[in-house]
Design an enzyme around this catalytic site. Structure first.
Site, PDB file in Angstrom:
ATOM      1  N   GLY A  15      49.197  61.730 168.471  1.00  0.00           N
ATOM      2  CA  GLY A  15      48.629  61.895 167.753  1.00  0.00           C
ATOM      3  C   GLY A  15      48.887  61.578 166.150  1.00  0.00           C
ATOM      4  N   GLY A  40      44.181  53.016 168.135  1.00  0.00           N
ATOM      5  CA  GLY A  40      43.660  54.071 168.394  1.00  0.00           C
ATOM      6  C   GLY A  40      44.398  55.254 167.969  1.00  0.00           C
ATOM      7  N   GLN A 223      50.873  52.606 167.364  1.00  0.00           N
ATOM      8  CA  GLN A 223      52.164  52.197 168.444  1.00  0.00           C
ATOM      9  C   GLN A 223      52.944  53.325 168.055  1.00  0.00           C
ATOM     10  OE1 GLN A 223      50.694  49.048 166.921  1.00  0.00           O
ATOM     11  NE2 GLN A 223      49.282  49.346 167.593  1.00  0.00           N
ATOM     12  N   THR A 300      40.952  51.452 174.812  1.00  0.00           N
ATOM     13  CA  THR A 300      40.552  50.978 175.577  1.00  0.00           C
ATOM     14  C   THR A 300      39.418  51.797 176.988  1.00  0.00           C
ATOM     15  OG1 THR A 300      42.948  51.212 176.751  1.00  0.00           O
ATOM     16  CG2 THR A 300      41.780  48.628 175.576  1.00  0.00           C
ATOM     17  N   LYS A 330      50.101  68.616 170.557  1.00  0.00           N
ATOM     18  CA  LYS A 330      49.045  68.918 171.659  1.00  0.00           C
ATOM     19  C   LYS A 330      49.963  70.142 172.865  1.00  0.00           C
ATOM     20  CE  LYS A 330      46.229  65.626 173.499  1.00  0.00           C
ATOM     21  NZ  LYS A 330      45.620  64.429 173.771  1.00  0.00           N
TER      22      LYS A 330
HETATM   23  P1  GDP Z   1      47.433  58.086 168.089  1.00  0.00           P
HETATM   24  O1  GDP Z   1      46.995  57.047 168.531  1.00  0.00           O
HETATM   25  O2  GDP Z   1      49.145  58.354 167.819  1.00  0.00           O
HETATM   26  O3  GDP Z   1      46.707  58.429 166.592  1.00  0.00           O
HETATM   27  O4  GDP Z   1      46.554  59.402 168.742  1.00  0.00           O
HETATM   28  P2  GDP Z   1      45.241  58.941 169.566  1.00  0.00           P
HETATM   29  O5  GDP Z   1      44.074  59.664 168.808  1.00  0.00           O
HETATM   30  O6  GDP Z   1      45.316  57.606 170.298  1.00  0.00           O
HETATM   31  O7  GDP Z   1      45.689  59.951 170.933  1.00  0.00           O
HETATM   32  C1  GDP Z   1      45.663  61.612 170.444  1.00  0.00           C
HETATM   33  C2  GDP Z   1      44.597  62.863 171.585  1.00  0.00           C
HETATM   34  O8  GDP Z   1      44.956  63.854 170.918  1.00  0.00           O
HETATM   35  C3  GDP Z   1      43.212  62.287 170.490  1.00  0.00           C
HETATM   36  O9  GDP Z   1      42.724  62.749 171.516  1.00  0.00           O
HETATM   37  C4  GDP Z   1      43.200  63.824 169.497  1.00  0.00           C
HETATM   38  O10 GDP Z   1      41.831  63.755 169.056  1.00  0.00           O
HETATM   39  C5  GDP Z   1      44.520  64.587 170.527  1.00  0.00           C
HETATM   40  N1  GDP Z   1      45.366  65.317 169.562  1.00  0.00           N
HETATM   41  C6  GDP Z   1      45.645  65.822 168.743  1.00  0.00           C
HETATM   42  N2  GDP Z   1      46.884  66.730 168.069  1.00  0.00           N
HETATM   43  C7  GDP Z   1      46.300  67.092 169.217  1.00  0.00           C
HETATM   44  C8  GDP Z   1      47.171  68.612 169.618  1.00  0.00           C
HETATM   45  O11 GDP Z   1      47.807  69.050 168.590  1.00  0.00           O
HETATM   46  N3  GDP Z   1      46.239  69.286 170.327  1.00  0.00           N
HETATM   47  C9  GDP Z   1      45.309  68.679 170.707  1.00  0.00           C
HETATM   48  N4  GDP Z   1      44.812  69.186 171.945  1.00  0.00           N
HETATM   49  N5  GDP Z   1      44.768  67.385 171.157  1.00  0.00           N
HETATM   50  C10 GDP Z   1      45.475  66.498 170.104  1.00  0.00           C
HETATM   51  P1  IMO Z   2      48.116  53.566 168.685  1.00  0.00           P
HETATM   52  O1  IMO Z   2      48.248  53.105 168.185  1.00  0.00           O
HETATM   53  C1  IMO Z   2      49.449  52.979 173.300  1.00  0.00           C
HETATM   54  C2  IMO Z   2      50.506  48.951 174.147  1.00  0.00           C
HETATM   55  C3  IMO Z   2      49.124  47.982 175.140  1.00  0.00           C
HETATM   56  C4  IMO Z   2      50.519  47.625 176.243  1.00  0.00           C
HETATM   57  C5  IMO Z   2      51.428  46.962 174.780  1.00  0.00           C
HETATM   58  C6  IMO Z   2      50.950  45.692 174.366  1.00  0.00           C
HETATM   59  O2  IMO Z   2      47.098  54.576 168.680  1.00  0.00           O
HETATM   60  O3  IMO Z   2      49.131  55.112 169.289  1.00  0.00           O
HETATM   61  P2  IMO Z   2      49.038  44.599 172.623  1.00  0.00           P
HETATM   62  O4  IMO Z   2      47.791  44.660 172.974  1.00  0.00           O
HETATM   63  O5  IMO Z   2      49.813  45.335 171.420  1.00  0.00           O
HETATM   64  O6  IMO Z   2      50.035  43.664 173.158  1.00  0.00           O
HETATM   65  O7  IMO Z   2      49.501  46.233 174.221  1.00  0.00           O
HETATM   66  O8  IMO Z   2      51.410  47.894 173.721  1.00  0.00           O
HETATM   67  N1  IMO Z   2      49.932  49.784 172.948  1.00  0.00           N
HETATM   68  C7  IMO Z   2      49.481  50.926 172.619  1.00  0.00           C
HETATM   69  N2  IMO Z   2      49.603  52.221 173.451  1.00  0.00           N
HETATM   70  N3  IMO Z   2      48.610  53.132 171.783  1.00  0.00           N
HETATM   71  C8  IMO Z   2      48.586  52.119 170.836  1.00  0.00           C
HETATM   72  O9  IMO Z   2      48.376  52.224 169.520  1.00  0.00           O
HETATM   73  C9  IMO Z   2      48.651  51.090 171.457  1.00  0.00           C
HETATM   74  N4  IMO Z   2      49.403  49.135 171.092  1.00  0.00           N
HETATM   75  C10 IMO Z   2      49.244  48.868 172.003  1.00  0.00           C
HETATM   76  O10 IMO Z   2      49.114  49.120 176.329  1.00  0.00           O
HETATM   77  O11 IMO Z   2      51.151  48.277 176.994  1.00  0.00           O
HETATM   78 MG    MG Z   3      45.687  55.878 169.969  1.00  0.00          MG
END
Ligand code: GDP
Ligand code: IMO
Ligand code: MG
Length: 427
Positions: A15, A40, A223, A300, A330
């Site tokens: 998050g 992402g 990451q 992905t 969360k």
């Molecule tokens: P990041 O890569 O660390 O920015 O996290 P992601 O966006 O990949 O995944 C986090 C997911 O959790 C997203 O779908 C957010 O919208 C959601 N999220 C973040 N904070 C919270 C929270 O406090 N509660 C809930 N239910 N969802 C959250």
């Molecule tokens: P955010 O910023 C979760 C994981 C991949 C794989 C390993 C290597 O959204 O938290 P790569 O494509 O970087 O060579 O893959 O790292 N990985 C992540 N897992 N969140 C990410 O980014 C990630 N970026 C890479 O799944 O295990």
């Molecule tokens: Mg992410």
């Protein structure tokens, strides 16, 4: 309080995007310093969802200047598409400023990522397939392409030829693929030169000048600690340094400019891709966390592996990154469990580990030792102060705090920007 680093304290997707966006209202500069579009980061503003891959999550805050630092690897096609998509959705943002030294992900990096993973078979990493590893390999091998090369077409042509000379041997002789045409790749990359040339600046100087003026600069990690190429669960890691030190090398500011390091952690844990994960759940409890938390990859779409909170994972991150605060996300997802298991130690062949094991050999054989904390059944998604949380929920937060050795200063109770409890001001 000018220099603030946000890092992932687990295995990613904690998050960070939401936390960055939430803090972003009071930030002058938001900087990505590592990784690429393997990230992402989801931000939900007024019920509208945005997933950012290369753009810093501060981009949705008007008044926040966004910077892509030298430590990032940039896929030009993805960056262009991301900016166009925002524009199409009617979100007109100022363009990011990009380091002249940031490396470029070329199409052949993506190809190599995919074929090498396929070739690795059961030894695969489970990468995102975005060309991250091959692009960083070229950087370290000193045959990378950089943003500043877009300003020098002849130089770029020469560099692409040099890089592909070697790669085509590998592609044709080892992977049995067709060779890639250097001229075509060069033209493709130069197709972005006019658009991105005005974005390319000396971001290191820019950020140091901003800090000198007392501006607030937020360094948004991608990451996570345990995916760091030096500190993570190697080889099941990414190819960069998402840890707090990476904010300095990846953006060109010295360690003396960093005032605060905020570790982002879920109230449980997820992981995408291969690699050890001691508290992983393979039963219906894991499926329930996945459904309740919507745990599918933002990049992905892969289902995320889910497990209970592991205090050793986050304690290690807090220590190595010098975290001043934890932002716990969360928490709302845990509503409805009578008892919540928390891993407080590992058992490795009869030996108890109270801290993160030194070797991957021990980690891969670790089984969790759980303690069980009382849960809560009340909906907490509209709580905005710590006092509004049920007593057992408050106790869970304090329990985690005690076990990770760092104060919890922010709490997420939903995906929305406003669904946040600030316990200690983050700026
Ligand atoms: P990041 O890569 O660390 O920015 O996290 P992601 O966006 O990949 O995944 C986090 C997911 O959790 C997203 O779908 C957010 O919208 C959601 N999220 C973040 N904070 C919270 C929270 O406090 N509660 C809930 N239910 N969802 C959250
Ligand atoms: P955010 O910023 C979760 C994981 C991949 C794989 C390993 C290597 O959204 O938290 P790569 O494509 O970087 O060579 O893959 O790292 N990985 C992540 N897992 N969140 C990410 O980014 C990630 N970026 C890479 O799944 O295990
Ligand atoms: Mg992410």
């Amino acid at each position: 309080m000018p220099g603030i680093v946000v890092i992932g304290a687990q295995w990613g997707d904690e998050g960070k995007g939401k936390a960055t966006d939430q803090i972003g209202e009071r930030v002058d500069y938001c900087v990505r310093y590592s990784g690429g579009n393997n990230a992402g980061h989801t931000v939900v503003v007024n019920g509208e969802k945005f997933v950012l891959h290369l753009l810093p999550s501060g981009i949705l805050n008007p008044g926040c200047t966004c910077v892509i630092g030298n430590g990032v690897v940039i896929d030009l096609e993805v960056l262009a598409a991301e900016l166009d998509e925002l524009d199409k959705r009617g979100v007109h943002v100022a363009h990011p400023l990009i380091s002249a030294n940031a490396n470029i992900i070329a199409p052949y990096h993506r190809t190599l990522d995919k074929v090498s993973e396929r070739f690795a078979g059961k030894r695969r990493i489970g990468t995102t397939g975005r060309g991250i590893g091959p692009a960083y390999s070229d950087k370290v091998n000193r045959i990378g392409l950089r943003m500043q090369d877009l300003l020098d077409p002849e130089g770029l042509r020469d560099k692409v030829e040099a890089s592909l000379g070697q790669k085509n041997q590998i592609l044709t002789k080892i992977y049995n693929r067709h060779p890639i045409d250097a001229a075509q790749i060069t033209e493709e990359l130069l197709g972005y030169a006019d658009r991105f040339a005005p974005y390319i600046v000396d971001t290191g100087r820019l950020l140091n000048d901003a800090l000198d003026e007392g501006k607030v600069v937020l360094f948004e990690g991608a990451q996570a600690h345990h995916l760091d190429v030096d500190h993570g669960t190697y080889p099941y890691v990414t190819s960069s340094n998402p840890t707090a030190g990476g904010a300095c090398t990846g953006s060109g500011v010295g360690p003396t400019r960093i005032d605060r390091v905020i570790g982002i952690s879920k109230a449980y844990i997820t992981r995408v891709g291969e690699g050890p994960f001691p508290t992983e759940l393979f039963d219906e409890a894991g499926e329930r966390l996945r459904q309740d938390g919507g745990e599918y990859g933002a990049t992905t779409g892969r289902p995320r592996r889910c497990g209970w909170f592991d205090a050793l994972v986050v304690e290690q991150s807090a220590k190595i990154n010098g975290c001043t605060d934890i932002f716990l996300t969360k928490l709302d997802v845990l509503t409805g469990w009578e008892k919540i298991p928390v891993c407080v130690a590992y058992d490795v062949d009869g030996t108890r580990f109270d801290h993160w094991p030194t070797t991957m050999n021990d980690l891969s054989r670790a089984t969790p030792i759980f303690e069980y904390v009382d849960g809560w059944s009340e909906d907490i998604s509209s709580a905005r102060t710590f006092d509004e949380l049920p007593a057992t929920c408050q106790a869970y937060v304090h329990y985690l705090e005690d076990h990770v050795g760092c104060r919890i200063s922010g709490i997420g109770v939903g995906p929305g920007r406003e669904q946040t409890i600030i316990v200690n001001e983050l700026i």
